[in-house]
Motif scaffolding. Sequence first.
Motif, PDB file in Angstrom:
ATOM      1  N   ASP A 161       0.768  -1.169  -0.037  1.00  0.00           N
ATOM      2  CA  ASP A 161      -0.122  -0.199  -0.035  1.00  0.00           C
ATOM      3  C   ASP A 161       0.874   1.476  -0.083  1.00  0.00           C
ATOM      4  OD1 ASP A 161       1.002   0.317   2.480  1.00  0.00           O
ATOM      5  OD2 ASP A 161      -0.931  -0.226   3.540  1.00  0.00           O
ATOM      6  N   THR A 332     -10.585  -4.835  -0.708  1.00  0.00           N
ATOM      7  CA  THR A 332     -10.260  -3.759  -1.514  1.00  0.00           C
ATOM      8  C   THR A 332     -10.758  -3.225  -2.723  1.00  0.00           C
ATOM      9  OG1 THR A 332      -8.403  -4.822  -2.927  1.00  0.00           O
ATOM     10  CG2 THR A 332      -7.733  -4.503  -0.684  1.00  0.00           C
ATOM     11  N   THR A 423      -7.533   3.847   2.697  1.00  0.00           N
ATOM     12  CA  THR A 423      -6.464   3.359   1.803  1.00  0.00           C
ATOM     13  C   THR A 423      -7.084   3.008   0.290  1.00  0.00           C
ATOM     14  OG1 THR A 423      -4.975   2.302   3.613  1.00  0.00           O
ATOM     15  CG2 THR A 423      -4.619   1.490   1.435  1.00  0.00           C
ATOM     16  N   HIS A 427      -6.135   4.294  -3.262  1.00  0.00           N
ATOM     17  CA  HIS A 427      -5.556   3.735  -4.322  1.00  0.00           C
ATOM     18  C   HIS A 427      -6.598   3.488  -5.363  1.00  0.00           C
ATOM     19  CE1 HIS A 427      -1.635   2.306  -2.778  1.00  0.00           C
ATOM     20  NE2 HIS A 427      -2.175   2.168  -1.728  1.00  0.00           N
ATOM     21  N   ARG A 452      -4.168  -2.758  -5.622  1.00  0.00           N
ATOM     22  CA  ARG A 452      -3.517  -1.683  -5.606  1.00  0.00           C
ATOM     23  C   ARG A 452      -2.515  -1.688  -6.844  1.00  0.00           C
ATOM     24  NH1 ARG A 452      -3.572  -2.945  -0.092  1.00  0.00           N
ATOM     25  NH2 ARG A 452      -1.771  -4.318  -0.305  1.00  0.00           N
ATOM     26  N   GLY A 508       1.397   1.743  -5.492  1.00  0.00           N
ATOM     27  CA  GLY A 508       1.808   2.266  -4.248  1.00  0.00           C
ATOM     28  C   GLY A 508       2.808   3.154  -4.459  1.00  0.00           C
TER      29      GLY A 508
END
Length: 558
Positions: A161, A332, A423, A427, A452, A508
């Motif tokens: 991340d 995610t 997060t 992303h 990501r 990232g």
Amino acid sequence: MRRTDPERDHRDGHGPAHRGETQGAAHRGGEEGPVPRSEDHGPDHHRDGHGPAPRGEAQGAAPRGEHGGSVPREVSPGPAHREVSPDPAPRGGEEDPVPRSEGRGPDHHRDSHDPAHRGEDQNPADRRHGHGPAPRRNGHNPARPREDHGPVRYGPPLPGDGLPVLPELSAVVAAAAGRADAQPVGGAPALLEAACGYWTRRGLSCVPDRIAAGPGAPALLLAITAALAGEGADILVPRPCAAWWAPYARLLGRPVFHVPTPAEGGGVPDPYALLETVRRVRAEGGDPRLLVLSVADDPTATVAPPELLHETVEAATAEGLHLVSDETWRDTLHAPHETVLLSPAEMWPDDVTVVTDLAGALLPAGWPAAVARFPATGAGRRLHARVLDVLTALGARLAVPVAAAACYALDEPPPVTERREATVRLHARVAAAAYAAVVAAGALARPPQAGRHLYADLAPLREPLAARGAGDAQELEDLLTARLGMPAPGGHRFGDDLGALRVRLATGPLLGGTDEERTESLVSPAPLELPHVQRALVSLRSAFDDLRDDAQRWEPPR
């Protein structure tokens, strides 16, 4: 059984009938045209009750082979749908093993990308499985030691991340650092209870004695593979798939067979291609027992549609396969209220083992911890016990501080959930911007839906890439890694064909170069407007725009 030549079959009209479906963003570009979402393997599967239900397209009988079996049909090698070409592992340490897929259908090892045809001096086994680089004979790629790119020793890690560690997690680790006791193999009761709560909140009921924890998903997959795929058993995976899946089967000396994925997304094999691959493997005396899949996928960053997942799981269980569902990226989703994600364990709970690496959404990638959920059946109990045996033999137990952090994160207190949601939002925004830059330059990609990262096909830019010395995925990896200043693993790392110009790009590294910049990216309401994020995206756009401009110069005048 005769060998089939996909190019010849296509020319002679024996390739797959297109099923009328138009391709998504991944197949724009014109020359390939629509690609069938799935193959038609004849009426036998449906008549015998082993095939998935038709999805509404007209089903024609497949051409029959010399021995009555359906002749393998060509599948477009685009990023969404690839040839059904079982890809066994090297055996016994031989330098150039004979693949077990010989005589089984399309031989993708003998196309123009094979090293033997390119005059490259390289271990044939490495190239056959899409991992080893060819020695560089031009000035465009840096020299690297051969061992860095071997089929087992090298593999790109999970996309991190890029953010500082959550302070509450750091405090938990610091508090446990002084403990001298060891975690039991498979996890302590508190950790197993926390994992049960995690899955129960996601609709997967479980009990602690059907849970195992280990130092990362690779260790758990190795143990599960050893327990399920004994002597003579074969493993099936999608093409492409996570870079760490196949090496663990190969460490055990087990063949790995790649199955194409449909146009809707990666991670889950096409059900008809799966049935055909199982048939081929068994026709040559193989024993397929294990299918590994992922509903939220690395490397493609897509989420499998529920109807496709249902058909594939139905086909796999009808053929007696046990499924391992890698759900590392399920938390995610970029648009969680718009994307439907189902676990195969919700559909066939007796035949699915779920594995989740906490590096996906809960822990830093450098703190290896993962949990596995086994079926609540007698077979599941025996599998759980065997996996604990393997973990014990490996000494694969969690470090006490990491186990404490995993237990805390799996309980999902507010600091963990708030960080995870922030997060994911960050992303998602950066991935959308990177996707726009890549597609604007003429590359092909599916819009990222999870994770990501994104997965791009640079086939439309082949000419300018070739002019820069990048004629295959390894050379593309070297070129973009140097140009972008960040890892850009080629598609061959994920089981894709070496000659295909595909690459996984992580988001990232685009968040900043220092902890302060990354933290600012996380808390900013407009992270794309931050100077350091803008610079990173400009660099990415510049690299791809240069290739686009070169490609336009290659076009003939109209």
